[in-house]
Design an enzyme around this catalytic site. Structure first.
Site, PDB file in Angstrom:
ATOM      1  N   LYS A  11       0.859  -1.188   0.000  1.00  0.00           N
ATOM      2  CA  LYS A  11       0.000   0.000   0.000  1.00  0.00           C
ATOM      3  C   LYS A  11       0.890   1.232   0.000  1.00  0.00           C
ATOM      4  CE  LYS A  11       0.862   1.259   4.475  1.00  0.00           C
ATOM      5  NZ  LYS A  11       1.626   2.467   4.872  1.00  0.00           N
ATOM      6  N   ASP A 138      -3.002  -1.020  10.414  1.00  0.00           N
ATOM      7  CA  ASP A 138      -3.134  -1.042   8.956  1.00  0.00           C
ATOM      8  C   ASP A 138      -3.782  -2.322   8.434  1.00  0.00           C
ATOM      9  OD1 ASP A 138      -1.929   1.409   8.832  1.00  0.00           O
ATOM     10  OD2 ASP A 138      -0.029   0.700   8.002  1.00  0.00           O
TER      11      ASP A 138
END
Length: 286
Positions: A11, A138
């Site tokens: 990401k 996350d």
């Protein structure tokens, strides 16, 4: 199905604003997550003759008790209402550890989503995200698999659709301690909150990574890499680094810059995607 290989994508934090600090010491963030079509692969092999969860090979410098892959698998196994088949998990590691690309969190999410599928546990996305949050802030965005505007410590997610541009991602030759960055006195912690934007609307200078100035001051390798990449357009730190990225409209434009990168710096070229490659893989026709 006894063997399944699933992607565990990287990401980027397209921006990262620190908007406050909670009484428990955690920082309140606003960030925009987007996935990349590049990352690790995890291969799950069910082992009916051998109960339990294991790695095909331990990761260098990561004790098994700290490994998010094993922790996620054991956490999920504890949710089962019936005896489970054993599983061996093999990792093809491409993402640098401690690079700000979410590799460990992504691995944990791929385990939760993949084994929920393989073991036919039937846990909801919300429940998997809840389990993921106990492993790291996350993990939920990787579990849900959609690009998102995130708030809180990163767990409050609103789906977003930033442009699916191409990125040059560089890993300067240093490792960054996230705890050290967040404890630095000079870290900006009072950036004004913004409302969700579907992309970078208006003045792009309103969006930045609040960790970047501190990281540049402490790690000259990051500063040098950002200065080099900034020659070709806006360049930014992802997370607390050490990886940095530059955005380009086409693959060919990104590859031209990639080919001219300084020696001693690793990295890759990848496209931003708003649906995680993990979820794309699981929903494609068999």
């Amino acid at each position: 199905m006894t063997t399944l290989t699933l992607p565990s994508p990287a990401k980027l934090n397209l921006f990262l604003h620190i908007v406050g600090r909670r009484p428990d010491g955690y920082h309140e963030l606003q960030t925009l997550f987007q996935f990349l079509d590049y990352g690790d692969d995890l291969t799950f092999t069910l082992t009916p003759e051998q109960p339990g969860v294991r790695l095909a090979e331990s990761l260098p410098d990561v004790p098994d008790d700290d490994n998010l892959i094993l922790r996620a698998a054991r956490l999920l196994a504890a949710q089962a209402k019936h005896p489970l088949l054993g599983v061996t998990i093999a990792v093809t590691k491409r993402l640098p550890m401690g690079g700000g690309l979410g590799g460990g969190s992504s691995n944990a999410a791929t385990v939760l989503v993949g084994l929920n599928h393989l073991w036919a546990l039937g846990l909801s996305e919300d429940r998997l995200a809840e389990l993921g949050l106990s492993l790291g802030a996350d993990v939920p965005v990787f579990v849900r698999g959609r690009a998102a505007f995130a708030e809180g410590v990163g767990e409050r997610l609103t789906p977003a659709n930033p442009p699916e541009d191409w990125f040059v991602v560089l890993k300067p030759p240093c490792n960054i301690n996230t705890g050290k960055i967040f404890s630095e006195q000079g870290l900006t912690r009072d950036t004004p909150k913004i409302k969700i934007r579907p992309a970078f609307e208006g003045d792009a200078s309103r969006y930045r990574n609040d960790c970047e100035d501190v990281v540049r001051g402490l790690y000259p390798e990051v500063n040098q890499s950002l200065e080099w990449l900034s020659q070709f357009g806006p360049a930014r730190l992802t997370g607390t680094g050490a990886c940095i990225f530059g955005r380009f409209p086409t693959e060919s434009a990104a590859r031209i810059i990639w080919e001219s990168k300084p020696s001693g710096i690793t990295g890759f070229v990848a496209q931003g995607v708003n649906q995680s490659p993990l979820h794309t893989k699981l929903t494609e026709p068999k």
